[in-house]
Design a protein around this motif. Structure first.
Motif, mmCIF file in Angstrom:
data_model
loop_
_atom_site.group_PDB
_atom_site.id
_atom_site.type_symbol
_atom_site.label_atom_id
_atom_site.label_comp_id
_atom_site.label_asym_id
_atom_site.label_seq_id
_atom_site.Cartn_x
_atom_site.Cartn_y
_atom_site.Cartn_z
ATOM 1 N N MET A 1 0.843 -1.313 0.079
ATOM 2 C CA MET A 1 0.099 -0.085 -0.067
ATOM 3 C C MET A 1 0.675 1.313 -0.115
ATOM 4 S SD MET A 1 -3.337 -0.818 -0.271
ATOM 5 C CE MET A 1 -4.282 -2.314 0.053
ATOM 6 N N LYS A 2 2.100 1.075 0.611
ATOM 7 C CA LYS A 2 3.039 2.365 0.395
ATOM 8 C C LYS A 2 3.175 2.857 -0.957
ATOM 9 C CE LYS A 2 5.635 1.150 4.685
ATOM 10 N NZ LYS A 2 7.101 0.716 4.811
ATOM 11 N N GLN A 3 3.322 1.789 -1.862
ATOM 12 C CA GLN A 3 3.509 2.173 -3.326
ATOM 13 C C GLN A 3 2.272 3.156 -3.796
ATOM 14 O OE1 GLN A 3 4.859 -0.797 -5.826
ATOM 15 N NE2 GLN A 3 4.466 0.472 -7.624
ATOM 16 N N LEU A 4 1.202 2.636 -3.290
ATOM 17 C CA LEU A 4 -0.185 3.224 -3.742
ATOM 18 C C LEU A 4 -0.338 4.660 -3.295
ATOM 19 C CD1 LEU A 4 -3.064 3.376 -4.864
ATOM 20 C CD2 LEU A 4 -3.950 2.447 -2.860
ATOM 21 N N ARG A 5 0.199 4.762 -1.802
ATOM 22 C CA ARG A 5 0.203 6.016 -1.225
ATOM 23 C C ARG A 5 1.313 7.038 -2.037
ATOM 24 N NH1 ARG A 5 0.065 7.850 4.846
ATOM 25 N NH2 ARG A 5 0.110 10.373 4.404
ATOM 26 N N ARG A 6 2.445 6.761 -2.432
ATOM 27 C CA ARG A 6 3.545 7.261 -3.110
ATOM 28 C C ARG A 6 2.852 7.782 -4.701
ATOM 29 N NH1 ARG A 6 5.603 6.363 -7.142
ATOM 30 N NH2 ARG A 6 5.305 4.125 -7.005
ATOM 31 N N HIS A 7 2.140 6.894 -5.127
ATOM 32 C CA HIS A 7 1.525 7.102 -6.456
ATOM 33 C C HIS A 7 0.499 8.261 -6.443
ATOM 34 C CE1 HIS A 7 0.243 6.066 -10.565
ATOM 35 N NE2 HIS A 7 -0.813 5.935 -9.953
#
Length: 186
Positions: A1-7
């Motif tokens: 989910m960290k990647q989604l947040r960064r995105h």
């Protein structure tokens, strides 16, 4: 989910509470190479965010020839948008070319997320606009550019694809034969 947040935060900032609310609308799934996320004739209940992996979105014509529309990879959103939004059957396939980690959201959750967190509407509008622009550029390239120009555009826009995708699939994406691609790449 960290990647989604960064995105998402490349477009708009999020509080912890907002991000927690967003993630409550997604499920994480793992797929193996060869697995289908969407198959022609099936319902399309979800939209997908590629956290890790590589997919191919393709259409098979009446003669059985595959036409690759895109190679969704990390940080890409993909689905059969017509089928997803109209609750009709898929007309295109979405298949894993690599083992993939995918964040999935249903139409109901997507609509609820946009309704309950209005600022996310801006994010999805930006992504839809960028996707529409890319689709138009691809169509124009297929209609008006030579095979050589299309290959050069692929090298400029998506150089990493050459290491991740077979020449047969790249040729299909470019609308050329495998032999033509080999000639262009030598």
């Amino acid at each position: 989910m960290k990647q989604l947040r960064r995105h998402i935060e490349e477009i708009l900032p999020l509080t912890e509470k907002e991000f927690s609310f967003i993630t409550s609308h997604f499920s994480k799934q793992h797929f193996k190479k060869g697995d289908y996320l969407i198959e022609v004739g099936q319902a399309v209940p979800q939209m997908f965010f590629v956290a890790r992996g590589l997919l191919k979105l393709y259409y098979t014509d009446e003669s059985g020839k595959d036409h690759i529309l895109s190679f969704p990879r990390e940080d890409w959103w993909e689905t059969d948008y017509l089928a997803f939004n109209t609750k009709t059957k898929a007309k295109i396939n979405l298949q894993c070319l690599e083992a993939s980690e995918i964040l999935c959201i249903t139409l109901k959750d997507y609509q609820n997320l946009r309704k309950e967190l209005p600022k996310i509407e801006h994010f999805f509008l930006e992504k839809a606009t960028a996707g529409h622009i890319a689709s138009q550029q691809r169509i124009l390239s297929l209609l008006s550019s030579t095979a050589e120009v299309r290959y050069e555009q692929l090298l400029r826009r998506y150089p990493a694809l050459l290491q991740r995708v077979s020449k047969t699939l790249l040729a299909s994406y470019l609308g050329v034969s495998r032999e033509t691609l080999s000639r262009l790449s030598s």
